[in-house]
Design an enzyme around this catalytic site. Structure first.
Site, mmCIF file in Angstrom:
data_model
loop_
_atom_site.group_PDB
_atom_site.id
_atom_site.type_symbol
_atom_site.label_atom_id
_atom_site.label_comp_id
_atom_site.label_asym_id
_atom_site.label_seq_id
_atom_site.Cartn_x
_atom_site.Cartn_y
_atom_site.Cartn_z
ATOM 1 N N ASP A 16 17.616 19.485 33.887
ATOM 2 C CA ASP A 16 16.973 20.204 34.999
ATOM 3 C C ASP A 16 17.926 20.887 35.973
ATOM 4 O O ASP A 16 17.539 21.167 37.107
ATOM 5 C CB ASP A 16 16.052 19.274 35.790
ATOM 6 C CG ASP A 16 14.867 18.790 34.981
ATOM 7 O OD1 ASP A 16 14.617 19.355 33.901
ATOM 8 O OD2 ASP A 16 14.197 17.836 35.416
ATOM 9 N N HIS A 35 21.272 12.658 28.670
ATOM 10 C CA HIS A 35 20.139 13.500 29.057
ATOM 11 C C HIS A 35 19.094 12.590 29.699
ATOM 12 O O HIS A 35 18.668 11.614 29.082
ATOM 13 C CB HIS A 35 19.564 14.201 27.824
ATOM 14 C CG HIS A 35 18.498 15.199 28.148
ATOM 15 N ND1 HIS A 35 17.979 16.058 27.208
ATOM 16 C CD2 HIS A 35 17.862 15.503 29.309
ATOM 17 C CE1 HIS A 35 17.054 16.820 27.770
ATOM 18 N NE2 HIS A 35 16.967 16.494 29.046
ATOM 19 N N ASN A 69 22.879 15.351 32.285
ATOM 20 C CA ASN A 69 22.198 16.499 31.694
ATOM 21 C C ASN A 69 20.709 16.445 32.032
ATOM 22 O O ASN A 69 20.080 15.406 31.871
ATOM 23 C CB ASN A 69 22.418 16.489 30.174
ATOM 24 C CG ASN A 69 21.658 17.576 29.433
ATOM 25 O OD1 ASN A 69 21.155 17.354 28.346
ATOM 26 N ND2 ASN A 69 21.570 18.758 29.995
ATOM 27 N N CYS A 129 18.879 14.457 19.849
ATOM 28 C CA CYS A 129 17.907 15.437 19.362
ATOM 29 C C CYS A 129 16.554 14.768 19.128
ATOM 30 O O CYS A 129 16.453 13.783 18.389
ATOM 31 C CB CYS A 129 18.395 16.084 18.072
ATOM 32 S SG CYS A 129 17.314 17.424 17.517
#
Length: 607
Positions: A453, A403, A451, A332
Site C-alpha cells: 500500500d 508483504h 511491502n 505469490c
C-alpha cells in the site's frame, strides 16, 4: 424579525451545505472534474495487485464461465507478417547463410517481393537506430525509410561508438553451449549435486527425528554439512528505493524506465526453477537485465523442490554476470503455483522452505539469497513471525521482505503495517545479537523490507521510519505512478502534467523497441506490453484535481475528466483509448494485432 438563534441556525445550514461529504473508499475529486451520468460502471474499472503478481501464470478455476473477472487463459501470441523475409537477408548488402537453403526455406529470399508486400512504414526516425546507430531489424524495421537509402542500410558509426563506450546494453544472457548442456542434461552441477545429497539425507533424518521423543537422540542425529558456503557480496538495502518483482508488467523496459525515475533496486519477473533447468527460452529471458539495473538487480525464482532450487541457483551464478541477489518467492498467492506447492504454499511447509533456502545459499556462489513472504496464508492467522525466527536461526539470508497481507486476504483490506513492525523487531533483535556475538559479528546483517500500500512519499517515509524496517518494496504504487521515487526524493507531491506523463510513456516505447525489436513482431509485442502498463497507469488521479491529500492507493474514483484532453485520455478506462495512446508511438494498429487484458470488460482485436 430574525432572532439570534435563527441566524445561527441559518449559518449552520450554510456551513453544512458547503461541507463536502466523502464516502469511504471513494477518491475525493473536485466536483468540477466529475462526469455526471458516467458511461462506465465503477465495478468494471479497477483491478488489483494480483494482476501484477500473477501475470499470465494464473490458473483457470473450474465452474461456470463469467462475463466479468480475469481473462486467465489469454492468448499472448502476436501474428507475424504475411510475407516473411529470411533472416539471412536482413542486410542485403551483407547477406548471411540460410541453413535451409533458398529452395527449402519457408521465408522468401526475394527482397523486392518482400518490400512490396511489407506494411507501410511508420512516420519518423527509428528509435533503435537513433539510440544505437544501427537497426538490428534491418529490412524488417517498421521505420525502414529512416535508415535505408539506395538499397543499403545506413550505419551511424559515431553513434555506434558512443553507445559501445557507454557500456549500455542487455546482460545476463545464457550462452548457447550452456543452454544445450541443460537441454541434454549434461550440464555439470559441481556444487549443487553435493548439496542435494546432503539435503536429501536431512529429509530422511527429519522423518526419523519426528519418530523419536528424546532430545539427546535428536541432537545425535545432526550431521554437519559437507560443504562450505561461499562468502557473499554485501547487500545493504537501508533506505533503498525498491521496485517489487512484478510478473508481465515488471519486464525489462519497465525496469529500465524505473531506473531513470529514481529506483535503486529492481527484480526480474518471477522465473520457475524447472523451466530454467530445462533451458526454456521464455524462462531464460526473465533473468536478462539492462546494464543500468546493476548493481541492484535481483533474480526471483519460484520452486517447491530443494534440488531444483539448488541447481537453479548454481546455474544462475555461473551463467549470469549482473545479479546482486537471488530471491525466493514465498508470497505469490495465485492458485496455480499454490497447488504445486510453490509461492505462498511454502509458508505452510517451513521445513521444506528452510531446505530450499539452504540449497540456494550453498549453491549461489557469492550471490546473496533473500526471501519474500506474506503474513500467512489464512486470514487472522499470521505465521510470518515464527517463520522469520526459524529462517534467521537456520539460514544466513541477506534480506527478508514481508508483504503485509495473507494469501487468503489478497487486497480486500489494507496492508497490516503493525504486524510488519512486530516482525521487524524480531529481525532487529537478531541483528543486535549477531553484533554482540564475536563469532558471528563478521557475517552480514539481515535486511528487513516492508511491502504493501505504499503510494506516496508520505507512505514511504512513514514505512521506512517504522522501527525495524530498513526499506520498502513498492509494487502497485510504482505501476500506477512510475515517478513515485522522484516524489520520495523531493519529499513532496509532483503534479505531473499530461505532457510529462506522455514523455514517460514515450521513453518506455523507445526502451521496448530496443528490447523486443522494431520489426512487425517487435512492434506488436511492445504495443501489447504498453497496453498492460496502461492498465495500471490510467488509474492515476492527478493530485491537482483532488479535493484533499493524501491520495490512497485503494480509493476508487467516480468517472472524471482531466484538465485537458490529453489528461482525460491518459485516465481513460476504455481499452480503445489505450490503443489510441500506443498509436502515438508505434503507429496505427494492423489487422494482426490483438490485445486481451486481464479483465474481461476490456478486450481488443483489430479488424
Amino acid at each position: 424579525m430574525t432572532t439570534e438563534t435563527e441566524k445561527r441556525a441559518l449559518e449552520d445550514d450554510t456551513v453544512e451545505s458547503k461541507r463536502i461529504k466523502y464516502d469511504k473508499g471513494i477518491a475525493p475529486i473536485k466536483p468540477e472534474f466529475i462526469v455526471e451520468n458516467p458511461s462506465v460502471p465503477a465495478d468494471d474499472r479497477y483491478v488489483n495487485d494480483d494482476d501484477a503478481e500473477a501475470g499470465d501464470r494464473n490458473g483457470e478455476e473450474k465452474g461456470k464461465k463469467k462475463k466479468r473477472g480475469q481473462n486467465k487463459k489469454r492468448d499472448m501470441r502476436q501474428q507475424h507478417e504475411e510475407v516473411r523475409l529470411c533472416s539471412s537477408l536482413l542486410d542485403p548488402s551483407n547477406p548471411g547463410t540460410c541453413r535451409f537453403g533458398p529452395e527449402h526455406c519457408r521465408s522468401t529470399h526475394d527482397v523486392t517481393t518482400y518490400l512490396a508486400a511489407k506494411a507501410p512504414d511508420i512516420d519518423g526516425v527509428c528509435p533503435v537506430f537513433k539510440s544505437i546507430g544501427y537497426c538490428p531489424a534491418g529490412l524488417k524495421c517498421r521505420w525502414l525509410n529512416s535508415h535505408y537509402e539506395d538499397g543499403k542500410l545506413k550505419r551511424d558509426q559515431s553513434q555506434i561508438d558512443a553507445y559501445a563506450s557507454s557500456g549500455q546494453g542487455e546482460v545476463n544472457k545464457i550462452s548457447t553451449e550452456a543452454k544445450l548442456a541443460l537441454q541434454k542434461k549434461k550440464y555439470l552441477f559441481e556444487v549443487s549435486d553435493n548439496v542435494i545429497k546432503y539435503l536429501d539425507s536431512q529429509v530422511q533424518s527429519d522423518e526419523n527425528i519426528a519418530k523419536r521423543e528424546e532430545a539427546k537422540e535428536n541432537n545425535a542425529s545432526y550431521v554437519e554439512a559437507p560443504f562450505k558456503i561461499a562468502e557473499k557480496k554485501k547487500l545493504d538495502l537501508r533506505g533503498a528505493k525498491i521496485v517489487s518483482p512484478l510478473t508481465t508488467v515488471g519486464n525489462l523496459p519497465y525496469r529500465r524506465l524505473m531506473k531513470t525515475l529514481g529506483a535503486d533496486v529492481t527484480y526480474s519477473e518471477m522465473a520457475l526453477s524447472l523451466p530454467l533447468l530445462q533451458a526454456t527460452n521464455s524462462e531464460w529471458a526473465l533473468p536478462k537485465a539492462h546494464s543500468s539495473e546493476y548493481p541492484g538487480f535481483g533474480v526471483q525464482i519460484a520452486t517447491s523442490k530443494h534440488w531444483a532450487a539448488a541447481k537453479a541457483a548454481e546455474v544462475i551464478y555461473k551463467e549470469t554476470t549482473h545479479v546482486s541477489e537471488l530471491n525466493l518467492n514465498c508470497g505469490c498467492p495465485i492458485d496455480l503455483l499454490y497447488r504445486q506447492g510453490q509461492g505462498s504454499a511454502l509458508m505452510e511447509q517451513p521445513a521444506r522452505l528452510l531446505r530450499i533456502l539452504k540449497g540456494m545459499n550453498a549453491s549461489s556462489g557469492d550471490i546473496p539469497v533473500t526471501v519474500k513472504i506474506r503474513t500467512g496464508t489464512k486470514d487472522n492467522k499470521n505465521t510470518a513471525k515464527s517463520l522469520v525466527e526459524r529462517v534467521l536461526a537456520e539460514n544466513d539470508v541477506a534480506a527478508i521482505t514481508l508483504h503485509g497481507r495473507s494469501r487468503q486476504q489478497r487486497y480486500t483490506k489494507d496492508a497490516d503495517w503493525e504486524y510488519i513492525k512486530e516482525v521487524g523487531a524480531v529481525v532487529t533483535e537478531w541483528n543486535n545479537k549477531k553484533e554482540e556475538d564475536k563469532e558471528s559479528s563478521e557475517t552480514n546483517r539481515t535486511n528487513f523490507v516492508g511491502n504493501g500500500d505504499v503510494f506516496t512519499h508520505e507512505d514511504w517515509y512513514n514505512a521506512v521510519n517504522t522501527e525495524g524496517v530498513d526499506s520498502v518494496m513498492v509494487a502497485r504504487g510504482a505501476l500506477i505512478k512510475p515517478w513515485i521515487f522522484e516524489e520520495v526524493e523531493a519529499q513532496q507531491y509532483l503534479d505531473k502534467s499530461a505532457t510529462e506523463r506522455l514523455d514517460i510513456l514515450r521513453k518506455f516505447a523507445d526502451f521496448s523497441l530496443e528490447h523486443w525489436g522494431s520489426d512487425e513482431y517487435g512492434v506488436g509485442l511492445s504495443r501489447r506490453f504498453m497496453c498492460e502498463f496502461l492498465s495500471f497507469t490510467h488509474r492515476y488521479i492527478p493530485v491537482g484535481i483532488l479535493e484533499r491529500l493524501p491520495p490512497k492507493i485503494n480509493q476508487r474514483p467516480p468517472q472524471w475528466r482531466g484538465r485537458n484532453e490529453l489528461e482525460t485520455l491518459l485516465g481513460s478506462t476504455d481499452y480503445k483509448d489505450w490503443i489510441k495512446i500506443t498509436e502515438m508511438f508505434y503507429g496505427k494498429t494492423g489487422d494482426n494485432f490483438t490485445f486481451i487484458p486481464k479483465h474481461k470488460s476490456n478486450a481488443y482485436e483489430s479488424g
